[in-house]
Motif scaffolding. Structure first.
Motif, PDB file in Angstrom:
ATOM      1  N   ASN A  68      30.277  37.575  46.149  1.00  0.00           N
ATOM      2  CA  ASN A  68      30.921  38.520  45.232  1.00  0.00           C
ATOM      3  C   ASN A  68      30.149  38.655  43.923  1.00  0.00           C
ATOM      4  OD1 ASN A  68      32.954  39.112  47.047  1.00  0.00           O
ATOM      5  ND2 ASN A  68      34.293  37.501  46.270  1.00  0.00           N
ATOM      6  N   ARG A  69      29.642  37.545  43.434  1.00  0.00           N
ATOM      7  CA  ARG A  69      28.863  37.578  42.185  1.00  0.00           C
ATOM      8  C   ARG A  69      27.571  38.368  42.365  1.00  0.00           C
ATOM      9  NH1 ARG A  69      27.715  32.318  38.397  1.00  0.00           N
ATOM     10  NH2 ARG A  69      27.020  33.500  36.611  1.00  0.00           N
ATOM     11  N   LEU A  70      26.893  38.146  43.494  1.00  0.00           N
ATOM     12  CA  LEU A  70      25.667  38.888  43.781  1.00  0.00           C
ATOM     13  C   LEU A  70      25.937  40.384  43.888  1.00  0.00           C
ATOM     14  CD1 LEU A  70      23.971  36.526  46.380  1.00  0.00           C
ATOM     15  CD2 LEU A  70      23.226  36.973  44.038  1.00  0.00           C
ATOM     16  N   LYS A  71      27.020  40.732  44.569  1.00  0.00           N
ATOM     17  CA  LYS A  71      27.375  42.147  44.692  1.00  0.00           C
ATOM     18  C   LYS A  71      27.655  42.743  43.316  1.00  0.00           C
ATOM     19  CE  LYS A  71      29.179  42.325  49.375  1.00  0.00           C
ATOM     20  NZ  LYS A  71      30.372  42.570  50.210  1.00  0.00           N
ATOM     21  N   GLY A  72      28.257  41.949  42.432  1.00  0.00           N
ATOM     22  CA  GLY A  72      28.550  42.399  41.079  1.00  0.00           C
ATOM     23  C   GLY A  72      27.310  42.670  40.246  1.00  0.00           C
ATOM     24  N   THR A  73      26.178  42.074  40.650  1.00  0.00           N
ATOM     25  CA  THR A  73      24.920  42.305  39.924  1.00  0.00           C
ATOM     26  C   THR A  73      24.175  43.513  40.478  1.00  0.00           C
ATOM     27  OG1 THR A  73      23.498  40.970  41.371  1.00  0.00           O
ATOM     28  CG2 THR A  73      24.634  39.814  39.558  1.00  0.00           C
TER      29      THR A  73
END
Length: 121
Positions: A68-73
């Motif tokens: 989720n964090r990677l997608k947020g970047t």
């Protein structure tokens, strides 16, 4: 080809020698550890060029949070991890999940973008 590091367990050698990862400088292998109430995954990150290795242990929910964090970047994720399941500690689920995590992490490592602070190794 690269020599196989001696610290790898038998289940990890297949991943290390897998032709899909043969040309990667950094290879990720995983060993699962089933506890009474949860499963954790020991992640071995090995740099073939420097022979450095990192070992960390994480639970599945932490991989989902990373995704989720990677997608947020804005990082493209080629394959989503399967959702978390209740009572996912049976042997077949754990093994399948380990294989999926190993493939997923190797894809992420292979597509590292050095300009993305969340992906620096």
């Amino acid at each position: 080809g690269s020599k196989v590091p001696t610290f790898l367990q038998e289940s990890q050698v297949n991943t290390f020698q897998n032709t899909a990862y043969k040309y990667q400088d950094i290879v990720v292998t995983i060993v699962e550890s089933v506890q009474e109430h949860y499963t954790s995954y020991e992640i071995n990150v090995y740099n073939k060029k420097t022979e450095d290795k990192w070992v960390i242990s994480r639970r599945y929910k932490e991989f989902l949070a990373l995704q989720n964090r990677l997608k947020g970047t804005g990082q493209k994720i080629l394959e989503d991890l399967p959702p978390k399941k209740l009572f996912a500690s049976n042997e077949k689920v754990v093994k399948t999940r380990r294989q999926t995590l190993e493939r997923w992490l190797n894809i992420i490592v292979a597509t590292i973008n050095s300009t993305n602070p969340y992906l620096s190794v």
